[in-house]
Design an enzyme around this catalytic site. Structure first.
Site, PDB file in Angstrom:
ATOM      1  N   ASP A   1       0.850  -1.061   0.351  1.00 47.40           N
ATOM      2  CA  ASP A   1       0.355  -0.104   0.112  1.00 47.40           C
ATOM      3  C   ASP A   1       0.570   1.395  -0.365  1.00 47.40           C
ATOM      4  OD1 ASP A   1      -2.393   1.729   0.405  1.00 47.40           O
ATOM      5  OD2 ASP A   1      -1.494   1.495   2.495  1.00 47.40           O
ATOM      6  N   SER A   2       0.438   2.127  -0.366  1.00 46.43           N
ATOM      7  CA  SER A   2       1.054   3.766  -0.192  1.00 46.43           C
ATOM      8  C   SER A   2       1.414   3.911   1.014  1.00 46.43           C
ATOM      9  CB  SER A   2       0.693   4.089  -0.319  1.00 46.43           C
ATOM     10  OG  SER A   2      -0.849   4.572   0.186  1.00 46.43           O
TER      11      SER A   2
ATOM     12  N   TYR B   1      -0.691   8.415  -2.492  1.00 44.47           N
ATOM     13  CA  TYR B   1      -0.337   7.715  -4.319  1.00 44.47           C
ATOM     14  C   TYR B   1      -1.849   8.807  -4.239  1.00 44.47           C
ATOM     15  CZ  TYR B   1       3.019   4.947  -3.457  1.00 44.47           C
ATOM     16  OH  TYR B   1       4.237   3.458  -3.656  1.00 44.47           O
ATOM     17  N   GLY B   2      -3.007   9.510  -3.606  1.00 41.39           N
ATOM     18  CA  GLY B   2      -4.437   9.483  -3.948  1.00 41.39           C
ATOM     19  C   GLY B   2      -4.172  10.847  -5.126  1.00 41.39           C
TER      20      GLY B   2
ATOM     21  N   CYS C   1      -3.268  -1.126  -2.208  1.00 39.98           N
ATOM     22  CA  CYS C   1      -3.657   0.310  -2.294  1.00 39.98           C
ATOM     23  C   CYS C   1      -4.889   0.481  -3.607  1.00 39.98           C
ATOM     24  CB  CYS C   1      -2.450   0.856  -2.788  1.00 39.98           C
ATOM     25  SG  CYS C   1      -2.659   2.865  -2.732  1.00 39.98           S
ATOM     26  N   ASN C   2      -5.276   1.072  -3.517  1.00 40.06           N
ATOM     27  CA  ASN C   2      -7.305   1.560  -4.778  1.00 40.06           C
ATOM     28  C   ASN C   2      -6.347   1.998  -5.642  1.00 40.06           C
ATOM     29  OD1 ASN C   2     -10.165   0.721  -3.303  1.00 40.06           O
ATOM     30  ND2 ASN C   2      -8.439   0.188  -1.512  1.00 40.06           N
ATOM     31  N   THR C   3      -5.810   3.235  -5.430  1.00 40.75           N
ATOM     32  CA  THR C   3      -5.046   3.832  -6.053  1.00 40.75           C
ATOM     33  C   THR C   3      -4.204   2.974  -6.977  1.00 40.75           C
ATOM     34  OG1 THR C   3      -5.508   5.665  -4.285  1.00 40.75           O
ATOM     35  CG2 THR C   3      -3.579   6.198  -6.860  1.00 40.75           C
TER      36      THR C   3
ATOM     37  N   GLU D   1      -6.926   9.002   9.027  1.00 48.73           N
ATOM     38  CA  GLU D   1      -5.194   8.775  10.650  1.00 48.73           C
ATOM     39  C   GLU D   1      -5.264  10.158  11.015  1.00 48.73           C
ATOM     40  OE1 GLU D   1      -2.021   9.114   6.891  1.00 48.73           O
ATOM     41  OE2 GLU D   1      -2.867   7.645   6.297  1.00 48.73           O
TER      42      GLU D   1
ATOM     43  N   CYS E   1     -11.354   2.690  -1.067  1.00 47.27           N
ATOM     44  CA  CYS E   1      -9.812   3.722  -0.254  1.00 47.27           C
ATOM     45  C   CYS E   1      -9.554   2.541   0.554  1.00 47.27           C
ATOM     46  CB  CYS E   1     -10.259   5.136  -0.237  1.00 47.27           C
ATOM     47  SG  CYS E   1      -8.650   5.663   0.737  1.00 47.27           S
ATOM     48  N   THR E   2      -8.305   2.263   0.762  1.00 48.58           N
ATOM     49  CA  THR E   2      -7.865   1.524   2.111  1.00 48.58           C
ATOM     50  C   THR E   2      -8.208   1.980   3.572  1.00 48.58           C
ATOM     51  OG1 THR E   2      -5.802   2.787   2.422  1.00 48.58           O
ATOM     52  CG2 THR E   2      -5.681   0.748   1.483  1.00 48.58           C
ATOM     53  N   HIS E   3      -8.787   3.343   3.445  1.00 50.55           N
ATOM     54  CA  HIS E   3      -8.890   4.191   4.662  1.00 50.55           C
ATOM     55  C   HIS E   3     -10.644   4.246   5.235  1.00 50.55           C
ATOM     56  CE1 HIS E   3      -4.794   5.316   4.115  1.00 50.55           C
ATOM     57  NE2 HIS E   3      -4.910   6.477   5.456  1.00 50.55           N
TER      58      HIS E   3
HETATM   59  N1  DGL Z   1      -3.630   3.490  -0.111  1.00 46.07           N
HETATM   60  C1  DGL Z   1      -4.565   5.063  -0.952  1.00 46.07           C
HETATM   61  C2  DGL Z   1      -5.669   4.239  -1.242  1.00 46.07           C
HETATM   62  O1  DGL Z   1      -6.289   3.121  -1.140  1.00 46.07           O
HETATM   63  C3  DGL Z   1      -5.022   6.058  -0.132  1.00 46.07           C
HETATM   64  C4  DGL Z   1      -4.013   6.473   0.404  1.00 46.07           C
HETATM   65  C5  DGL Z   1      -3.198   7.751  -0.068  1.00 46.07           C
HETATM   66  O2  DGL Z   1      -3.506   8.927  -1.220  1.00 46.07           O
HETATM   67  O3  DGL Z   1      -1.446   7.143  -0.585  1.00 46.07           O
HETATM   68  O4  DGL Z   1      -6.251   4.372  -2.483  1.00 46.07           O
END
Ligand code: DGL
Length: 294
Positions: A14-15, A46-47, A77-79, A156, A188-190
């Protein structure tokens, strides 16, 4: 196909630490599996980055994970899943599992009228990866998307049930709330940490689809179908967590634990001793012709 299973670990990246929500699901569903996790905390988010940059970072991390002898790579990571999955699959022989297809499949199954919402980072929503995946599965589905970039820092900050987060959610979700949705993909992971608040904001009739949980499910199915699950003889699983940076150690561990749902095992920070770009010679790269402004 190996007859006795495969004791090698599952690689996850993940990012940052958001991908621990996917690891949490892997731990719950596949308790015998060892996990090697990489969180690119030095370079997140990464987003809001370009496809090229996210793809380059993803390839570097996949190369690191491949060297840890993982049997598959889960792109939590979804991105990165939106931007880099095809490139990663072209480059590696081991299975690469993203979050997009499993979540799209679950959303289609949970949406009898084909009315699906997607929330994610600017990059994920901008890539249209979810809308494209849903269109492949259910061409008549109606997909409505909304980027919610402020959710990441709010999670966060630990503001999971906070008036500011509620206000931001009201603003972001205003259109989705009137779209008469069957389901909403948390792309998104969060966002799984905001599930309670989002559920309340969207109303009980909208099914929330957790992309990390669906990816964990898909990973179990894939490993099982290919005879790659860890055999009982492999013994206790061993997990390794790598980060590219570990800022503010104590508060960082607290946030990480809220994603993982349990105490964070020891983390290793990778050293970054390669020659950085500003110390390399760029003389051979094309320069901008005089008279043109960059
Ligand atoms: N992990 C990223 C995602 O799932 C979210 C955080 C980021 O922008 O890096 O897209």
């Amino acid at each position: 196909m190996p007859l006795n299973g495969d004791p090698r670990p599952i690689g996850v990246f993940d990012s940052g630490i958001g991908g621990l929500t996917t690891v949490r699901e892997l731990f719950a569903r596949l308790p015998r599996e060892s996990v090697v996790y990489f969180g690119d905390t030095a370079r997140l988010p990464y987003g809001n980055k370009s496809k090229e940059t996210v793809t380059r970072f993803s390839l570097e991390i996949a190369s690191f994970l491949a060297r840890q002898h993982v049997k598959c790579i889960v792109v939590a990571c979804n991105t990165a899943s939106s931007h880099a999955l095809d490139t990663l699959r072209d480059r590696y022989d081991i299975p690469v599992i993203g979050v997009i297809e499993p979540a799209a499949k679950a959303a289609v199954a949970a949406s009898p009228r084909g009315r699906i919402g997607v929330v994610g980072t600017l990059a994920t929503v901008g890539s249209n990866a979810y809308a494209d995946a849903i269109a492949r599965l259910a061409p008549r589905a109606v997909v409505q998307q909304r980027a919610c970039p402020l959710f990441v820092p709010l999670v966060e900050e630990g503001w999971l049930d906070h008036k500011v987060t509620r206000l931001v959610a009201e603003e972001y979700l205003a259109e989705l709330k009137t779209a008469d949705l069957d389901s909403l993909i948390l792309g998104c992971t969060h966002y799984p940490l905001l599930a309670g608040l989002l559920h309340e904001a969207m109303g009980a009739s909208v099914r929330l689809v957790d992309s990390g949980a669906e990816a964990a499910l898909a990973t179990g199915e894939l490993l099982s179908a290919r005879g790659l699950l860890a055999p009982a003889s492999a013994g206790e699983p061993r997990h390794h967590f790598f980060l590219s940076d570990e800022p503010r150690r104590r508060s960082f561990a607290r946030i990480a634990e809220s994603f993982l749902g349990r105490a964070l095992p020891k983390v290793s920070v990778v050293d970054q001793t390669d020659l950085p770009w500003f110390e390399r010679s760029h003389a051979s790269e094309p320069s901008i012709p005089s008279g043109e402004t960059p």
